[in-house]
Design an enzyme around this catalytic site. Structure first.
Site, short mmCIF file in Angstrom:
data_model
loop_
_atom_site.label_atom_id
_atom_site.label_comp_id
_atom_site.label_asym_id
_atom_site.label_seq_id
_atom_site.Cartn_x
_atom_site.Cartn_y
_atom_site.Cartn_z
N LYS A 113 0.91 -1.29 0.03
CA LYS A 113 0.10 0.00 -0.05
C LYS A 113 0.91 1.24 0.09
CE LYS A 113 -1.95 -1.04 3.76
NZ LYS A 113 -1.34 -2.24 4.36
N ARG A 171 -10.08 0.80 8.51
CA ARG A 171 -9.65 -0.60 8.78
C ARG A 171 -10.68 -1.55 9.56
NH1 ARG A 171 -3.63 0.53 8.90
NH2 ARG A 171 -2.57 -1.44 9.21
N ARG A 221 11.89 -5.04 5.27
CA ARG A 221 11.87 -3.69 4.88
C ARG A 221 12.59 -2.40 5.83
NH1 ARG A 221 5.90 -1.47 5.44
NH2 ARG A 221 5.84 -2.37 7.51
N ARG A 249 10.81 -0.29 11.27
CA ARG A 249 9.83 0.03 12.15
C ARG A 249 9.79 -0.93 13.39
NH1 ARG A 249 4.70 0.48 8.39
NH2 ARG A 249 3.72 -0.65 10.03
N ARG A 262 -0.62 -8.50 13.19
CA ARG A 262 -1.21 -7.74 12.33
C ARG A 262 -2.09 -8.30 11.26
NH1 ARG A 262 4.40 -4.55 11.23
NH2 ARG A 262 3.18 -3.62 9.45
#
Ligand code: AP5
Length: 216
Positions: free
Chosen positions: A13, A88, A127, A161, A172
């Site tokens: 996203k 969400r 990431r 993160r 998640r």
């Protein structure tokens, strides 16, 4: 044009919202980025959100809805926006519908980035972002041209993160399937939902998204 990208953690996203921002000039509105900025600033919202985000759970709807409503009112959204990470939950989707009616703004397309969960842990744990300009990279799938140097600004510091570890990612993903996936039916019923294959190469996914937007 105003669009919404939906997909589980790691679907792409954020990566794709930035590319669409460059291609079409809409503004990316990422509730995750807004919350991380609030955590970094030590604000009351940030203090409330930090522990919840570290666990991989969703922060309370009311907090998010106020935050996004204020953000949409800013002048830079007048040329269009890309919602990334909001709504969400079904109550958030309802609140968005009501909010946009009140503000006389349309939601032109809702696009699902469909992926296999199994691949998302590798995507997320690999990431990293440039600490200076925020450009996103991946240890395996999107390396800088020169190892350790940001392609965009030349900085050599990178961030990961706090919630990008395998255990939190699983939580998640569970939160996505329990609380977020039901909003796909919500938008399908309203006739605005499209879907792209998020397991394709990044450039291919961008092409599919552009096709949906240009055809909307
Ligand atoms: P948020 O920041 O929104 O995180 P998320 O939804 O978990 O999504 P990610 O940012 O992890 O994934 P992405 O889809 O953007 O993937 P990316 O493009 O980076 O939310 C964080 C937390 O904030 C939540 O857990 C919650 O606590 C809270 N929160 C936020 N919004 C909320 C709301 N509305 N209500 C309640 N709580 C909220 O890609 C990932 C990696 O994969 C990158 O390294 C990229 O290079 C790579 N990659 C991308 N596409 C591809 C591809 N096609 N092939 C190979 N690699 C790829």
């Amino acid at each position: 044009m105003n669009i919404l990208l939906i997909g589980p953690p790691g679907a792409g996203k954020g990566t794709q919202a930035k590319r669409l921002e460059e291609a079409f000039g809409m503004i990316q509105l990422s509730t995750g980025d807004m919350l991380r900025a609030a955590v970094a600033s030590g604000s009351a919202v940030g203090q409330q959100a930090k522990e919840i985000m570290d666990r991989g759970d969703l922060v309370p709807d009311a907090l998010i809805i106020d935050m996004i409503s204020e953000r949409i009112d800013r002048d830079d959204c007048a040329g269009g926006f890309i919602l990334d990470g909001f709504p969400r939950t079904v109550p958030q989707a309802d609140a968005l519908t009501k909010m946009l009616v009140e503000k006389d703004i349309s939601l032109d397309r809702v696009i699902e980035i469909a992926v296999d969960d199994d691949a998302m842990v590798t995507r997320i744990t690999g990431r990293l972002t440039c600490a200076n300009c925020g450009k996103g990279y991946h240890d395996e799938f999107e390396k800088p041209e020169v190892d350790g140097v940001c392609d965009k600004c030349g900085a050599t510091e990178f961030n990961r993160r706090a919630d990008d570890n395998a255990e939190t990612v699983r939580n998640r993903l569970a939160a996505y399937h329990e609380q977020t996936a039901p909003i796909l039916a919500y938008y399908k019923d309203r006739g605005v939902l499209s879907s792209v294959d998020g397991m394709a190469q990044m450039d291919d996914v961008t092409g599919q998204l552009k096709g949906v937007i240009e055809g909307a």
